[in-house]
Structure formats: C-alpha cells, structure tokens
Design a protein around this motif. Structure first.
Motif, PDB file in Angstrom:
ATOM      1  N   TYR A 213       0.815  -1.216   0.000  1.00 23.16           N
ATOM      2  CA  TYR A 213       0.000   0.000   0.000  1.00 23.16           C
ATOM      3  C   TYR A 213       0.854   1.273   0.000  1.00 23.16           C
ATOM      4  CZ  TYR A 213      -4.108  -2.865   0.924  1.00 23.16           C
ATOM      5  OH  TYR A 213      -5.119  -3.800   0.829  1.00 23.16           O
ATOM      6  N   SER A 214       2.175   1.122   0.067  1.00 25.02           N
ATOM      7  CA  SER A 214       3.050   2.303   0.130  1.00 25.02           C
ATOM      8  C   SER A 214       4.114   2.330  -0.957  1.00 25.02           C
ATOM      9  CB  SER A 214       3.735   2.365   1.504  1.00 25.02           C
ATOM     10  OG  SER A 214       4.505   1.197   1.751  1.00 25.02           O
ATOM     11  N   GLU A 217       5.803  -0.266  -6.805  1.00 25.53           N
ATOM     12  CA  GLU A 217       6.066  -1.539  -7.502  1.00 25.53           C
ATOM     13  C   GLU A 217       5.345  -2.698  -6.819  1.00 25.53           C
ATOM     14  OE1 GLU A 217       9.906  -4.301  -8.800  1.00 25.53           O
ATOM     15  OE2 GLU A 217      10.206  -2.216  -8.184  1.00 25.53           O
ATOM     16  N   ALA A 218       5.441  -2.753  -5.473  1.00 25.58           N
ATOM     17  CA  ALA A 218       4.764  -3.817  -4.731  1.00 25.58           C
ATOM     18  C   ALA A 218       3.250  -3.694  -4.865  1.00 25.58           C
ATOM     19  CB  ALA A 218       5.176  -3.764  -3.262  1.00 25.58           C
ATOM     20  N   TRP A 219       2.760  -2.455  -4.881  1.00 28.20           N
ATOM     21  CA  TRP A 219       1.321  -2.220  -5.026  1.00 28.20           C
ATOM     22  C   TRP A 219       0.812  -2.720  -6.374  1.00 28.20           C
ATOM     23  CZ3 TRP A 219      -1.243   1.266  -8.414  1.00 28.20           C
ATOM     24  CH2 TRP A 219      -2.611   1.421  -8.179  1.00 28.20           C
ATOM     25  N   GLY A 239       0.823   4.366  -8.002  1.00 21.36           N
ATOM     26  CA  GLY A 239       0.510   3.929  -6.645  1.00 21.36           C
ATOM     27  C   GLY A 239      -0.897   4.287  -6.243  1.00 21.36           C
ATOM     28  N   PRO A 240      -1.317   3.891  -5.011  1.00 20.73           N
ATOM     29  CA  PRO A 240      -2.693   4.125  -4.551  1.00 20.73           C
ATOM     30  C   PRO A 240      -3.026   5.601  -4.347  1.00 20.73           C
ATOM     31  CG  PRO A 240      -1.330   3.246  -2.769  1.00 20.73           C
ATOM     32  CD  PRO A 240      -0.523   3.143  -4.022  1.00 20.73           C
ATOM     33  N   GLU A 241      -2.001   6.459  -4.298  1.00 22.25           N
ATOM     34  CA  GLU A 241      -2.266   7.891  -4.093  1.00 22.25           C
ATOM     35  C   GLU A 241      -3.069   8.500  -5.233  1.00 22.25           C
ATOM     36  OE1 GLU A 241       1.501   7.481  -6.428  1.00 22.25           O
ATOM     37  OE2 GLU A 241       0.763   6.600  -4.549  1.00 22.25           O
ATOM     38  N   LEU A 242      -3.145   7.802  -6.363  1.00 19.76           N
ATOM     39  CA  LEU A 242      -3.941   8.279  -7.492  1.00 19.76           C
ATOM     40  C   LEU A 242      -5.439   8.156  -7.233  1.00 19.76           C
ATOM     41  CD1 LEU A 242      -1.903   6.622 -10.410  1.00 19.76           C
ATOM     42  CD2 LEU A 242      -1.844   9.023  -9.723  1.00 19.76           C
TER      43      LEU A 242
END
Length: 307
Positions: A213-214, A217-219, A239-242
């Motif tokens: 979640y941070s 690449e892992a997300w 990333g999830p910030e989008l």
C-alpha cells in the motif's frame, strides 16, 4: 482517478459471480429437490434460505464487486472487507444450511475427526485470532499479496478458521461443540480481546507497515491479484495515491479503527441476540424453575422436621 479504468472484469468479477450462482443453485437443489436423499431431512425454512442467500450476496459484494478492487487499492477498504467477510458471512452461512445437510457433511469419514477437533471452542478461538494476527504482520501480508495462489490459499484458510470459530456459537446440531446461554458472551468477548493487539498496532503505528500500500512496484504486483495483466500493462499507474486523498499512514490507521468498530458493532448485535435468547428461555422455563425451588424447600422442611 476513477476505478472504472480497470475494466468490467476487475470491477465485477463475472467468473466469481457465476461460481456463487452455481453454489446457490446447488444449495436449493440439495435442500428442496434432493432433500429426500438425506436422512432426517426437513423442509427448508424461509429463514434458512434468507440467511444463506444473504451470506452469498454479501460474499459477492465483498469479493466480487468493486469493494474487492478497492480493498487492493486502499487499506481501509481491505479492513472493511475483512471485518464483514470474517465476522458476518460465516454465521449467516452456518445458520442458513439445514442441520441435516451439515450432519451429512460432517459424518464423512475423513471430515468428522478433523471437524470435531478443530471446532473445540478454545482451539477454534485461538486459531482464528492467531491466523488473523499473523496475516496482518507486514512481512506475511506483503508476501501473501504478491502471489495469486498463495493469496487464495491463505484467504481460504482464514475464512475456514472463521467458520470454525463461529461454529460453537450458532450451530444447532446435537453432539457438536457448542455454547449455551451466557457462555456465548464470554466466547465473543474472548475474540474481541485477542483481536485488539493487532488492531492497536495498526492504529497507533508511527509509519506505514505494508509495502503493498506504500511502494508503487509492490502495489502494482498486488493489484495483479484482481486486475488482468493486460489491463494493468496499458495503464500508467504509480501507486494508490492516485485514487485517494488520504496519506498512507492515515489510510492505515483508519483501516485499523474501522476494523475494530465493525467488530464491536457485529459482536454487539450477536451479544444482544444471545442475551435475548437466554432471557426468552429463562422466561419460558420460569414455572419449572419456580416449581423446583418450591419442591426443594418442601424437601428441606420435611428433612428438618423429621431430622
């Protein structure tokens, strides 16, 4: 950015929907059309059908609708998903399946010894709380979410452990491990206590726990669990910030709080139901209890007089 960019398949999981439809058809086939093939069968009660279908619908909402996709994007939604999946779906399904169907399944030679062992109340309580806590350790959580097969296996084991935990509370089979009356309250309270440390660590953490979640690449690798690879390859995502205005740490803390709040709400409902059932039984048996007390007093008076 709207989640519609991930496409219909990622949003609505048509294959999973089809699977749950087949499960529901099988349920009605067994409990209505083919129930005469089972010993001690009884007509399907409307309440049982409503409970089972409610459990299946909730299961699809949690694992087949956009909520599942959002659970991979935002940790808060993941915890909402986990709370209802583990604390509400299992009792609905257990209570929705008639006792004679459960009996036929449990009586299978390989199933019975395992089922009787793992539904021992204290063992079921400890295993479920342990699985839940271990699953949300950062090292385990990030590892599980990087592989579709491992994620499926661990998710199913966690769900089965939840069924085993709920079994002593809501099953109606004779000869099975189960609690009666107010003992159920202690059992529910026990899980509330055992789940608190994991939730507290998440809520009061000073930094992000989960790379999925941070770390971009892992997300993205975790997103491959629910989004077709071809679709992901066409999107330019970082990333999830989008998809959220919350920071990673805010999302994480909110997720821990949401999990604890939902758990307390679900348990409050079940505690009220347990207390209401106990009060109803006590009221129904009030005359018998009063008669027994009066008889005991008469016996004591008789023995005292003739002593």
């Amino acid at each position: 950015m709207p989640i519609s960019i991930f496409g219909f398949e990622a949003l609505w999981s048509p294959w999973y929907f089809g699977f749950l439809v087949l499960v529901t058809l099988l349920y009605f086939g067994v409990t209505v059309k083919w129930r005469d093939k089972f010993a001690d069968n009884e007509p399907l009660q409307p309440k049982q059908a409503v409970l089972f279908v409610s459990g299946i619908l909730l299961l699809y909402i949690l694992k087949g609708s956009p909520i599942d996709l959002m659970g991979h994007i935002i940790f808060t939604m993941h915890m909402v998903q986990m709370a209802f999946l583990l604390l509400l779906v299992p009792p609905l399904l257990i209570m929705g399946i008639p006792a004679y169907v459960w009996r036929a399944f449990i009586e299978l030679p390989v199933v019975k010894p395992l089922f009787m062992f793992f539904t021992k109340p204290m063992l079921a309580l400890l295993l479920f709380s342990l699985f839940f806590s271990l699953y949300h350790l950062p090292l385990v959580f990030d590892f599980v979410k990087q592989d579709v097969l491992i994620h499926g296996l661990v998710s199913n084991l966690l769900f089965v452990s939840a069924i085993l935990y709920w079994w002593p509370i809501v099953n109606n089979l004779e000869g099975m491990h189960k609690f009666h009356g107010l003992k159920k309250l202690s059992y529910l309270f026990g899980l509330s206590v055992l789940m608190t440390p994991a939730c507290a660590l998440i809520i009061f953490s000073t930094g992000p726990f989960y790379a999925t979640y941070s770390d971009g690449e892992a997300w993205l690798q975790a997103m491959a669990l629910c989004v077709p690879a071809g679709t992901l390859a066409q999107l330019n995502l970082t990333g999830p910030e989008l998809f959220t205005n919350m920071s990673t740490i805010e999302d994480q803390r909110t997720g821990g709080i949401v999990m604890k709040v939902i758990q307390e709400l679900v348990f409050t409902v079940f505690i009220w139901l347990v207390f209401h059932e106990w009060l109803k039984n006590e009221t129904a048996n009030a005359d018998d209890i009063t008669a027994k007390v009066l008889q005991d007093r008469k016996d004591m008076a008789y023995h005292r007089h003739n002593g």
